[in-house]
Scaffold this motif. Structure first.
Motif, short mmCIF file in Angstrom:
data_model
loop_
_atom_site.label_atom_id
_atom_site.label_comp_id
_atom_site.label_asym_id
_atom_site.label_seq_id
_atom_site.Cartn_x
_atom_site.Cartn_y
_atom_site.Cartn_z
N GLY A 187 30.90 -6.97 4.01
CA GLY A 187 30.68 -5.79 3.18
C GLY A 187 29.63 -5.96 2.11
N SER B 216 38.78 -4.54 -2.47
CA SER B 216 38.61 -4.90 -1.06
C SER B 216 39.89 -4.67 -0.29
CB SER B 216 38.19 -6.37 -0.92
OG SER B 216 39.22 -7.22 -1.42
N ASN B 217 39.78 -4.66 1.03
CA ASN B 217 40.93 -4.67 1.93
C ASN B 217 41.05 -6.06 2.55
OD1 ASN B 217 41.65 -2.02 1.49
ND2 ASN B 217 40.53 -1.23 3.25
N TYR C 54 34.25 -13.17 -3.79
CA TYR C 54 35.27 -12.23 -3.33
C TYR C 54 36.56 -12.46 -4.10
CZ TYR C 54 32.55 -10.34 0.59
OH TYR C 54 31.63 -9.68 1.35
N GLU D 34 34.44 -12.95 5.29
CA GLU D 34 34.12 -11.93 4.31
C GLU D 34 33.09 -10.97 4.89
OE1 GLU D 34 34.57 -14.97 0.49
OE2 GLU D 34 32.65 -14.75 1.55
N GLU E 174 38.40 -10.34 4.49
CA GLU E 174 38.31 -9.51 3.29
C GLU E 174 37.07 -8.64 3.39
OE1 GLU E 174 38.29 -9.76 -1.60
OE2 GLU E 174 38.45 -11.60 -0.41
N GLU E 175 37.30 -7.33 3.39
CA GLU E 175 36.21 -6.36 3.49
C GLU E 175 36.03 -5.68 2.13
OE1 GLU E 175 34.95 -2.32 5.96
OE2 GLU E 175 36.87 -3.31 6.34
N ALA E 176 34.87 -5.84 1.52
CA ALA E 176 34.61 -5.27 0.20
C ALA E 176 34.61 -3.75 0.26
CB ALA E 176 33.29 -5.79 -0.34
N ARG E 177 35.29 -3.12 -0.71
CA ARG E 177 35.31 -1.66 -0.82
C ARG E 177 34.53 -1.16 -2.03
NH1 ARG E 177 39.15 0.86 2.37
NH2 ARG E 177 37.96 2.71 1.72
N VAL F 93 32.64 -8.65 -6.17
CA VAL F 93 33.49 -7.65 -5.53
C VAL F 93 34.54 -7.17 -6.52
CG1 VAL F 93 35.16 -7.25 -3.68
CG2 VAL F 93 33.09 -8.60 -3.23
N PHE G 234 31.68 -2.76 -5.20
CA PHE G 234 30.86 -3.93 -5.51
C PHE G 234 30.07 -3.66 -6.79
CE2 PHE G 234 28.58 -7.69 -4.87
CZ PHE G 234 27.21 -7.48 -4.93
N ARG H 220 42.39 -5.26 -5.83
CA ARG H 220 41.47 -4.78 -6.85
C ARG H 220 41.48 -5.73 -8.04
NH1 ARG H 220 39.24 -2.90 -10.96
NH2 ARG H 220 40.38 -1.93 -12.60
#
Length: 363
Positions: A68, A136-137, A75, A66, A121-124, A133, A126, A155
């Motif tokens: 971001g 995320s991507n 997440y 994880e 998983e990268e948070a977009r 979260v 928050f 989402r």
């Protein structure tokens, strides 16, 4: 005039091509804008974006990473979703999660296996107030060559196929790219346990005092209340079933863990003291639904059956000192399938004496 006709025809074609080229350029611009909107606008609950570059089969596990936001934030593809995806193992925050029957895992630290594939998983987006979260991507990466095998936008509240559980969507996407040999093994929620033949006999309750949650086990054993409020912690490894743990009892090299959400439906998982998963079963009892306290003891295991005592009690009423809790006691016999003890040394018949574990007397 005849010589000029081709020239006039070319000019006419050029006039027609200019708006066509302009339309194509507008379409490409709009497509790029829509893609950017999908990735950067978490408010769009109905949009689902994913791209699969390559599919890998016979995958045993992966590492979940994880990035971001602070590590403690939940997440969208969380541990519960990764367990539900039903891989033989996955690695998460320095621990190995090994599959143990339907919906359960044995957790070991430090990491005991290697993972070629990474699920990142990268948070977009928050939520600062709730520390969670929102979007995320999710990227799946082959660590051997750095290749990105697939990407999906997640989402919270995303609706796909008529459902809105984002963890399910994420788990199915990971399984679509990293294909394991085993099916998921159940729908959303509790996965079914096998139901082996069993018998229950009613006993007289043998004590008026409350019974402990753990009997016959080392003093290092305890029910871990964090982070899931249902983990058996042995001091060397942990066991996390899919339902809240009610009780655990030990005998010799074996541990029986009882869990469930209702008094009349009990899930039993049996492991060795090293944390090797052996077998599990579900039983239905005659207990009243208000019997909230479930305990176990006197575990006996042989090549053909598992036997243990099962105790029920209603909770104490602090506001009423004269209230006497209702108590029930049963002996449970579960007949096990032939061959379940392959490569596991077991006695031919149950011993009448329960061998104590270190630092604790028999129950």
């Amino acid at each position: 005039m005849t010589e000029n006709q081709p020239t006039r025809s070319f000019k006419k074609s050029a006039v027609i091509m200019i708006p066509e080229i302009f339309a194509i350029a507008v379409f490409i611009t709009l497509l790029a804008g829509i893609t950017t909107y999908i990735l950067d606008s978490p408010k769009n609950t109905a949009v689902s974006f994913q791209s699969v570059q390559r599919i890998v089969t016979h995958v045993e596990g992966f590492e979940l990473v994880e990035s971001g936001v602070p590590l403690k934030a939940p997440y969208l593809f969380d541990v519960g979703s990764a367990i539900w995806a039903n891989y033989p193992f996955f690695i998460y925050r320095g621990e190995t999660y090994e599959r143990a029957g339907a919906g359960g895992v044995v957790i070991r630290k430090p990491v005991s296996r290697n993972a070629r594939y990474e699920v990142r998983e990268e948070a977009r987006d928050f939520d600062e107030s709730d520390k969670r979260v929102l979007a995320s991507n999710l990227s799946i990466i082959d660590r051997e060559n750095g290749e990105v095998l697939g990407v999906r936008f997640l989402r919270e509240g995303q609706i796909v196929g008529g459902t809105g559980w984002i963890g399910e969507h994420a788990a199915k996407f990971v399984r679509q790219v990293l294909v394991p040999d085993d099916p998921i093994g159940g729908g959303r929620g509790i996965k079914p346990y096998p139901q082996h033949p069993f018998q229950i006999e009613r006993l007289a309750y043998d004590a008026d005092k409350d019974k402990p949650q753990i009997t016959g086990c080392p003093s290092t054993f305890f029910i871990d209340r964090l982070p899931w409020n249902r983990t058996l912690n042995t001091g060397g490894w942990r066991f996390l079933p899919q339902s809240p743990i009610d009780a655990a009892t030990c005998s010799g090299n074996y541990i029986a863990i009882l869990s469930g959400a209702y008094a009349d439906q009990v899930f039993i998982d049996i492991l060795t003291r090293e944390g090797s998963f052996l077998i599990q079963s579900e039983i239905r009892t005659m207990a009243s639904l208000d019997m909230l306290s479930i305990r176990a003891g006197q575990l006996l295991i042989d090549a053909k059956q598992v036997t243990f005592n099962l105790f029920y009690a209603t909770p104490k009423d602090i506001s009423n000192p004269t209230y006497s809790p209702l108590r029930q006691s049963y002996k449970v016999h579960i007949t096990l399938p032939a061959g379940w003890t392959e490569n596991i040394p077991l006695p031919a018949h149950p011993s009448p004496v329960i061998p104590p574990w270190p630092d604790q007397s028999p129950p």
